[in-house]
Design a protein around this motif. Structure first.
Motif, PDB file in Angstrom:
ATOM      1  N   PHE A 157       0.829  -1.208   0.000  1.00 44.43           N
ATOM      2  CA  PHE A 157       0.000   0.000   0.000  1.00 44.43           C
ATOM      3  C   PHE A 157       0.861   1.254   0.000  1.00 44.43           C
ATOM      4  O   PHE A 157       0.640   2.186  -0.762  1.00 44.43           O
ATOM      5  CB  PHE A 157      -0.921  -0.020   1.224  1.00 44.43           C
ATOM      6  N   LEU A 158       1.896   1.236   0.847  1.00 42.80           N
ATOM      7  CA  LEU A 158       2.715   2.435   0.975  1.00 42.80           C
ATOM      8  C   LEU A 158       3.557   2.693  -0.259  1.00 42.80           C
ATOM      9  O   LEU A 158       3.863   3.830  -0.591  1.00 42.80           O
ATOM     10  CB  LEU A 158       3.618   2.327   2.209  1.00 42.80           C
ATOM     11  N   TYR A 165      -4.812   1.856  -7.430  1.00 39.75           N
ATOM     12  CA  TYR A 165      -4.110   0.633  -7.016  1.00 39.75           C
ATOM     13  C   TYR A 165      -4.021   0.578  -5.507  1.00 39.75           C
ATOM     14  O   TYR A 165      -4.236  -0.449  -4.874  1.00 39.75           O
ATOM     15  CB  TYR A 165      -2.699   0.612  -7.595  1.00 39.75           C
ATOM     16  N   ALA A 166      -3.674   1.733  -4.933  1.00 40.52           N
ATOM     17  CA  ALA A 166      -3.538   1.804  -3.483  1.00 40.52           C
ATOM     18  C   ALA A 166      -4.879   1.433  -2.838  1.00 40.52           C
ATOM     19  O   ALA A 166      -4.927   0.701  -1.857  1.00 40.52           O
ATOM     20  CB  ALA A 166      -3.116   3.200  -3.073  1.00 40.52           C
ATOM     21  N   ASN A 167      -5.938   1.918  -3.437  1.00 41.44           N
ATOM     22  CA  ASN A 167      -7.259   1.640  -2.905  1.00 41.44           C
ATOM     23  C   ASN A 167      -7.559   0.147  -2.969  1.00 41.44           C
ATOM     24  O   ASN A 167      -8.113  -0.449  -2.055  1.00 41.44           O
ATOM     25  CB  ASN A 167      -8.284   2.424  -3.714  1.00 41.44           C
ATOM     26  N   VAL A 431      -3.556  15.579  -5.427  1.00 42.19           N
ATOM     27  CA  VAL A 431      -2.722  16.035  -4.312  1.00 42.19           C
ATOM     28  C   VAL A 431      -3.062  15.242  -3.048  1.00 42.19           C
ATOM     29  O   VAL A 431      -2.186  14.873  -2.273  1.00 42.19           O
ATOM     30  CB  VAL A 431      -2.939  17.540  -4.085  1.00 42.19           C
ATOM     31  N   ASN A 432      -4.343  14.934  -2.838  1.00 43.57           N
ATOM     32  CA  ASN A 432      -4.721  14.210  -1.618  1.00 43.57           C
ATOM     33  C   ASN A 432      -4.684  12.691  -1.793  1.00 43.57           C
ATOM     34  O   ASN A 432      -5.167  11.951  -0.942  1.00 43.57           O
ATOM     35  CB  ASN A 432      -6.105  14.664  -1.152  1.00 43.57           C
ATOM     36  N   ASP A 433      -4.117  12.245  -2.915  1.00 38.18           N
ATOM     37  CA  ASP A 433      -3.939  10.814  -3.186  1.00 38.18           C
ATOM     38  C   ASP A 433      -5.240  10.031  -3.299  1.00 38.18           C
ATOM     39  O   ASP A 433      -5.230   8.804  -3.264  1.00 38.18           O
ATOM     40  CB  ASP A 433      -3.054  10.148  -2.123  1.00 38.18           C
ATOM     41  N   ASP A 434      -6.355  10.709  -3.433  1.00 34.50           N
ATOM     42  CA  ASP A 434      -7.625  10.014  -3.632  1.00 34.50           C
ATOM     43  C   ASP A 434      -7.758   9.615  -5.097  1.00 34.50           C
ATOM     44  O   ASP A 434      -7.216  10.285  -5.962  1.00 34.50           O
ATOM     45  CB  ASP A 434      -8.791  10.960  -3.306  1.00 34.50           C
TER      46      ASP A 434
END
Ligand code: ADP
Length: 769
Positions: A157-158, A165-167, A431-434
Motif C-alpha cells: 500500500f505504501l 491501485y492503493a485503494n 494532491v490528496n492521493d484520492d
C-alpha cells in the motif's frame, strides 16, 4: 449443520463465479479457485460430520478442524500474495513459513503424545486443555502469519503511487481479518459455536472474491468519510430535534389552556424546523471542508478553464495553461497535454508544453488498438488502472501499454475533433492521493471537450508558424543560391576573359618569337646567341601556357571531387622548403625577407607530397606577389590539436605576409574558382611581380588539396589597404593521419590493379589486402 452445509453451497457458488470470472491475467484467480474449492469441501465434510457423528469418517472433527485451519491459513497467504501480484520467491517464502509452523506443531505433539493421548478426548485436548505447547505454537504461528500478511499488504500500500491501485490494496485490509479471524474462531470454538467462525470466514471469502474479480473495488477511504459525515450530520440534526422536544416539554406552561400548549409546541417545532435547515447546511459545508472534500463545481470550472485558454494561440503556452488549469480544478499533482497526430495506420502521441513535464515523451498507438477505439468511440476518459486491469485492454500492444504507464498518469481524457483524436488531456495522481471520482472524470471529459477548438486553433497557428519559418528559410536558401549563381555566372564570364587573357599573352609571345625566328633565319641574320635567346623566350612562354592549362586541369579535378592523392609519410619542413625554392630568386630580387620557424619540430604527417608542395606554393607565390618590395613573409608551424593520449592529432602552418591584405568580404570567395579581387584586365601574368595575379586558381586548388587531406584552410586579414599594408595570414590545419587516407589508398589500389594486365580489379585488390 444447516449452516455448515449452507456455507458449503455458498462456497460452491463462489467457486462457480470465480471460474466464470477468470481472465487468466490475475495471479490471485488461481488461489481464489483453490480457496473456494477447498472451503466447499471442508464445509461439506463438516456438515456431514454434524449430520451423522458416527458416519465413520476416519478423522474426528477436531483434527479435521485443525487441518482445515492450517490449510486455510496457508491458502489465505497464497491468496494475499496473489492479490498483491507477488509470485515465485514470495510464495516459496510463505510456504516455508507454513511448513515450519506445521513442523513445530507436529514436534510438540510428538513430544506430548503419550501424555495427551492417554487422556480422555485424545487430540481434542490439544485445543481444549489450552495448556499444551502445541496450542501455543498454533496460536503464536497464526498470529505471526497474520502479522506477516498485514505487513506485506501495508508495504504494498505504501509503495503504490497510483490511488486506484492503493485503494485496491487497501481493500485487502478488510478481507484479511475476516479470513484469518474466521479460521481461528472456527478452529478454536467448540462446536456448534465454531460455526460463527465459519460464517465470518465466509464473509471474508465473499469479500475476497469481490476484491479479486471486481475490476474496481469500492473506495474505502471515500466510503468511510461518507459514513462518518453522514453519522455526524444525522446526530447533529437529531440533537437539534431532541433539543426542541425537550424544550417543548420543559417550558413552564403554568395554567395555560390546552390550545395555548399546542400553539407553544407548534411554535417550538416550527422554530426547530427553521434552524434545522441552515444548521444542516452549515454542518454539510463544514464536513465538506474537513472530511469529504470539495466536489468541483462543474459549470464554474468549465467557465474558468475556457476563460484561461481562450486567448492563447501559442501551442506550448496553451499546453502549459491547459494543464495548469486542469490540475488546479481537479487537484491533480501534475498533468500532460498530449498531441495526437495521425500518421498512416498509427497515431503519434507527443507530450507538449515543457512547463512541468520533461516534454518530448512520444509514443504511438495503432488505429486498431482498443485504447484508441475507446477514445474515439466513447470520448470518455480512460483510467491507467483500466488499461492495466481491464481485460479488453490486454489486447493492446505491449508498447502502447508501456508508453501509457511510463507517463505515470492516472487518467486520460481524449480530445476528439472532427472524428479524429487530436490530443489527450492526462492528469496524474491527485494532491490528496484520492482516486478520481466519477464526477471528476465527467469534469475532465468536459474540459477535454472544451479544449478541442482552442487546441485546433493553437495547432493551426503552430503549423502556420512552422510553414512560415520553412518558407522564410527556403527564401533565405533561395536568395543565397541566387547570389551564388550570380557570382558563379560572373566567375564564368571572368573565366572566359581571364583564360583568354592568360593563354593569349604567352601565345602572342610564342607567335611573335616564332615569326621573328622565321624572318631572321630566312634572311640568314640569326647568330647562335640570338637563337638561344629566342628559343629560351619561346620556352618560357610555352611553359607559362602549360602551367595555366595544368591549373585548369587541376581545378576541374577538384570539381568532380576525385583528386588523386597518394599518401606517404612526409615532413612538412621539406614540403615547404620545396614550395619556397622556385621563388628564392624573386624573393631576393624584390628584397623580401622570408623566415620559416618551428617546421622541423613538427611530427611527420601522411600526405601527398607533390600535391602539398603545390598547395603551399600557391600560398607562397601569393605572399610574394601581394607583398611590396622590402616586405616580410613568415612561415611558422605548430602542433594544433592533440588526442586523448597527448599525441599530436593535427598540425597548423601559418603563412603570414606584410602585404596589401584582403578585405574580409573576400575571405571566403578567394577560395572559389576563378575568383580574383578587382577587374580581371588589370592583372598581369608575370608570376612573381608585385600584384601580378594568375588565373585565380591557386587558392581553390590549394583548398582542394588541403581538404582532400581532411584538413582546413582559411585566411585572416584585417582588410585590404595598399598603404597601411595590414598583411594576410593563411592558416592551414592538416591531420597527422588523414581519415580520408584509407579510402584514397583503396581507390589507388583498385586503379593500379585495374591497370595491371591479366587481373581483375577486385581479385588484385583482394590479394593486396
Ligand atoms: P591567383 O592565381 O590569381 O593568384 P589565387 O586563387 O591564388 O589566384 O588568389 C585569388 C586572389 O586572392 C588573388 O587574386 C588576390 O587578390 C587574393 N590574394 C591571395 N593571396 C593574397 C595575399 N597573400 N595577400 C593579398 N591578397 C591575396
Amino acid at each position: 449443520m444447516i449452516v455448515a452445509l449452507g456455507a458449503g453451497v455458498a462456497y460452491l457458488v463462489l467457486l462457480g463465479i470465480a471460474l466464470r470470472g477468470r481472465t487468466g491475467h490475475r495471479p490471485a484467480e488461481g488461489w481464489l479457485i483453490a480457496y473456494c474449492a477447498f472451503s466447499a469441501a471442508l464445509m461439506g465434510i463438516h456438515g456431514l460430520l454434524l449430520l451423522n457423528p458416527g458416519v465413520g469418517l476416519p478423522l474426528p472433527d477436531q483434527p479435521l478442524a485443525l487441518m482445515g485451519f492450517v490449510m486455510s491459513v496457508a491458502l489465505t497467504g497464497g491468496l494475499t500474495l496473489g492479490y498483491l501480484a507477488h509470485r515465485g520467491g514470495w510464495l516459496i517464502g510463505w510456504g516455508i513459513l507454513v511448513v515450519a509452523w506445521i513442523g513445530a506443531m507436529v514436534a510438540a505433539w510428538v513430544m506430548q503424545a503419550p501424555a495427551v493421548f492417554s487422556q480422555q478426548g485424545g487430540l481434542w485436548r490439544v485445543f481444549a486443555a489450552q495448556t499444551s505447547l502445541s496450542f501455543e505454537i498454533l496460536a503464536f504461528g497464526w498470529l505471526l502469519l497474520a502479522l506477516v500478511l498485514f505487513l506485506l499488504v501495508a508495504r504494498a500500500f505504501l509503495s503504490e503511487s497510483l490511488p486506484l491501485y492503493a485503494n485496491r490494496i487497501l481493500f485487502w485490509y478488510v478481507v484479511i481479518p475476516f479470513l484469518m479471524l474466521g479460521d481461528a474462531l472456527a478452529a478454536w470454538l467448540s462446536p456448534p459455536y465454531n460455526l460463527v467462525g465459519y460464517s465470518v470466514r465466509l464473509v471474508g471469502a465473499i469479500a475476497a472474491e469481490y476484491g479479486v474479480l471486481t475490476h474496481r473495488v469500492v473506495d474505502l477511504r471515500d466510503s468511510a468519510r461518507r459514513v462518518v459525515s453522514f453519522t455526524i450530520l444525522t446526530l447533529a440534526t437529531g440533537a437539534l430535534v431532541l433539543g426542541g422536544i425537550i424544550a417543548a416539554l420543559n417550558v413552564p406552561v403554568g395554567d395555560l389552556p390546552e390550545v395555548g400548549r399546542w400553539l407553544l409546541a407548534v411554535g417550538i417545532a416550527l422554530g426547530v424546523a427553521l434552524i434545522v435547515q441552515p444548521v444542516n447546511r452549515f454542518i454539510r459545508w463544514l464536513l465538506r471542508r474537513l472530511i469529504v472534500g470539495d466536489r468541483p463545481d462543474v459549470a464554474e470550472a468549465i467557465r474558468l478553464y475556457g476563460q484561461r485558454l481562450g486567448s492563447l494561440i501559442d501551442l506550448g503556452e496553451f499546453a502549459n495553461a491547459a494543464i495548469r488549469a486542469a490540475d488546479e480544478l481537479l487537484g491533480a499533482r501534475r498533468g500532460y497535454l498530449i498531441l495526437a497526430t495521425q500518421q498512416g495506420p498509427e497515431v503519434v502521441l507527443e507530450v507538449i508544453g515543457t512547463d512541468r513535464a520533461e516534454g518530448g515523451k512520444s509514443g504511438r498507438i495503432a488505429l486498431t488498438s482498443p485504447i484508441y477505439q475507446h477514445f474515439l468511440s466513447t470520448g470518455r476518459p480512460l483510467l491507467q488502472y483500466d488499461i492495466d486491469y481491464q481485460r479488453e485492454y490486454h489486447a493492446a500492444p505491449q508498447s502502447e501499454r508501456s508508453y501509457f504507464s511510463s507517463l505515470e498518469m492516472d487518467v486520460y481524457a481524449p480530445i476528439v475533433g472532427d472524428g479524429r483524436l487530436i490530443g489527450i488531456l492526462a492528469l496524474g495522481p491527485k494532491v490528496n492521493d484520492d482516486p478520481y471520482q466519477p464526477t471528476e472524470s465527467e469534469l475532465l471529459a468536459a474540459l477535454a471537450t472544451q479544449t478541442v477548438t482552442a487546441l485546433e486553433n493553437a495547432r493551426l497557428v503552430a503549423d502556420l508558424r512552422a510553414l512560415n519559418a520553412e518558407i522564410s528559410s527556403l527564401n533565405e536558401d533561395l536568395s543565397a543560391s541566387n547570389e551564388r549563381l550570380a557570382r558563379l555566372d560572373a566567375v564564368k564570364s571572368d573565366f572566359i576573359s581571364i583564360a583568354s587573357h592568360e593563354l593569349r599573352t604567352p601565345l602572342t609571345q610564342i607567335q611573335g618569337y616564332a615569326d621573328l625566328l622565321l624572318e631572321m633565319s630566312e634572311r640568314n641574320l640569326l647568330t647562335p646567341q640570338q637563337t638561344i635567346e629566342i628559343t629560351a623566350s619561346l620556352r618560357q612562354a610555352s611553359q607559362r601556357m602549360g602551367e595555366v592549362i595544368a591549373s585548369m586541369l587541376d581545378v576541374s579535378q577538384i570539381d568532380v571531387e576525385n583528386m588523386d592523392l597518394s599518401f606517404v609519410e612526409t615532413s612538412l619542413a621539406s614540403i615547404i622548403k620545396l614550395a619556397i625554392e622556385p621563388y628564392s630568386d624573386a624573393i631576393h630580387q624584390r628584397n623580401l625577407t622570408l623566415v620559416a620557424r618551428g617546421l622541423r619540430s613538427l611530427p611527420p604527417i601522411y600526405g601527398d607530397y607533390k600535391r602539398l608542395v603545390q598547395a603551399f606554393e600557391a600560398m607562397i607565390t601569393n605572399a610574394v606577389k601581394f607583398t611590396p618590395d622590402g616586405g616580410k613573409i613568415n612561415v611558422s608551424g605548430e602542433v594544433y590539436e592533440r588526442d586523448d593520449q597527448g599525441q599530436p592529432k593535427t598540425v597548423r602552418i601559418i603563412i603570414q605576409d606584410t602585404g596589401i591584405g584582403i578585405d574580409p568580404q573576400h575571405h571566403l570567395l578567394i577560395f572559389e574558382k576563378f575568383y580574383r579581387i578587382g577587374p580581371t584586365a588589370l592583372h598581369s601574368t608575370g608570376s612573381t611581380k608585385f600584384k601580378g595575379a594568375g588565373p585565380g586558381l591557386g587558392l581553390p586548388i590549394a583548398k582542394g588539396i588541403i581538404e582532400g587531406h581532411g584538413g582546413r584552410i582559411w585566411v585572416e586579414s584585417e582588410g585590404h589597404n595598399e598603404e597601411k599594408l595590414p598583411g594576410s595570414a593563411f592558416h592551414v590545419v592538416l591531420p597527422v593521419r588523414p581519415a580520408t587516407m584509407g579510402a584514397h589508398q583503396r581507390i589507388q589500389q583498385l586503379r593500379e590493379s585495374a591497370n595491371e594486365p591479366g587481373g581483375t580489379a577486385d581479385s588484385k585488390a583482394g590479394n593486396k589486402r
